[in-house]
Scaffold this motif. Structure first.
Motif, PDB file in Angstrom:
ATOM      1  N   GLN A  69      -2.227  39.844  18.775  1.00 25.42           N
ATOM      2  CA  GLN A  69      -2.112  40.167  17.369  1.00 25.42           C
ATOM      3  C   GLN A  69      -0.743  40.774  17.103  1.00 25.42           C
ATOM      4  O   GLN A  69      -0.234  41.568  17.896  1.00 25.42           O
ATOM      5  CB  GLN A  69      -3.179  41.177  16.951  1.00 25.42           C
ATOM      6  CG  GLN A  69      -4.570  40.625  17.007  1.00 25.42           C
ATOM      7  CD  GLN A  69      -5.589  41.656  16.549  1.00 25.42           C
ATOM      8  OE1 GLN A  69      -5.315  42.834  16.470  1.00 25.42           O
ATOM      9  NE2 GLN A  69      -6.777  41.184  16.235  1.00 25.42           N
ATOM     10  N   TRP A  70      -0.166  40.398  15.967  1.00 26.49           N
ATOM     11  CA  TRP A  70       1.077  40.999  15.493  1.00 26.49           C
ATOM     12  C   TRP A  70       0.713  42.140  14.558  1.00 26.49           C
ATOM     13  O   TRP A  70      -0.264  42.055  13.821  1.00 26.49           O
ATOM     14  CB  TRP A  70       1.899  39.983  14.711  1.00 26.49           C
ATOM     15  CG  TRP A  70       2.532  38.944  15.557  1.00 26.49           C
ATOM     16  CD1 TRP A  70       2.009  37.731  15.875  1.00 26.49           C
ATOM     17  CD2 TRP A  70       3.800  39.010  16.190  1.00 26.49           C
ATOM     18  NE1 TRP A  70       2.883  37.034  16.662  1.00 26.49           N
ATOM     19  CE2 TRP A  70       3.989  37.798  16.874  1.00 26.49           C
ATOM     20  CE3 TRP A  70       4.790  39.983  16.248  1.00 26.49           C
ATOM     21  CZ2 TRP A  70       5.138  37.533  17.598  1.00 26.49           C
ATOM     22  CZ3 TRP A  70       5.939  39.715  16.979  1.00 26.49           C
ATOM     23  CH2 TRP A  70       6.095  38.504  17.646  1.00 26.49           C
ATOM     24  N   VAL A  71       1.486  43.192  14.582  1.00 30.16           N
ATOM     25  CA  VAL A  71       1.294  44.283  13.638  1.00 30.16           C
ATOM     26  C   VAL A  71       2.642  44.634  13.029  1.00 30.16           C
ATOM     27  O   VAL A  71       3.685  44.430  13.637  1.00 30.16           O
ATOM     28  CB  VAL A  71       0.690  45.532  14.300  1.00 30.16           C
ATOM     29  CG1 VAL A  71      -0.716  45.248  14.807  1.00 30.16           C
ATOM     30  CG2 VAL A  71       1.556  46.057  15.424  1.00 30.16           C
ATOM     31  N   LEU A  72       2.602  45.145  11.834  1.00 32.91           N
ATOM     32  CA  LEU A  72       3.797  45.579  11.151  1.00 32.91           C
ATOM     33  C   LEU A  72       3.744  47.093  11.036  1.00 32.91           C
ATOM     34  O   LEU A  72       2.761  47.655  10.536  1.00 32.91           O
ATOM     35  CB  LEU A  72       3.891  44.946   9.759  1.00 32.91           C
ATOM     36  CG  LEU A  72       5.046  45.401   8.891  1.00 32.91           C
ATOM     37  CD1 LEU A  72       6.378  45.028   9.534  1.00 32.91           C
ATOM     38  CD2 LEU A  72       4.929  44.791   7.509  1.00 32.91           C
TER      39      LEU A  72
END
Length: 69
Positions: A62-65
């Motif tokens: 998962q990518w997170v900002l």
């Protein structure tokens, strides 16, 4: 992530080098030096001539900002 997935499948990895530059990765793969794992987002940006691309089952991240308040 990759090492944990390999361990779950009872696979032994033979990591010779780690490279973070996609053009170098693709050059190594085309020369027969090994394999690479790339995110799906990178697949559309590479020249796929001379390589086979396939999805790896049960491997996701998962990518997170994150930003400052």
């Amino acid at each position: 992530l990759v090492e944990r997935a390999a361990a779950r499948s009872n696979q032994k990895l033979d990591v010779v080098m780690e490279v973070n530059y996609v053009p170098v990765l693709m050059s190594l793969v085309r020369s027969g030096a090994g394999f690479t794992l790339l995110p799906r987002s990178a697949i559309g940006t590479i020249d796929r001539a001379g390589v086979e691309v396939m999805k790896v089952a049960d491997l996701a991240y998962q990518w997170v900002l994150v930003h400052s308040k």
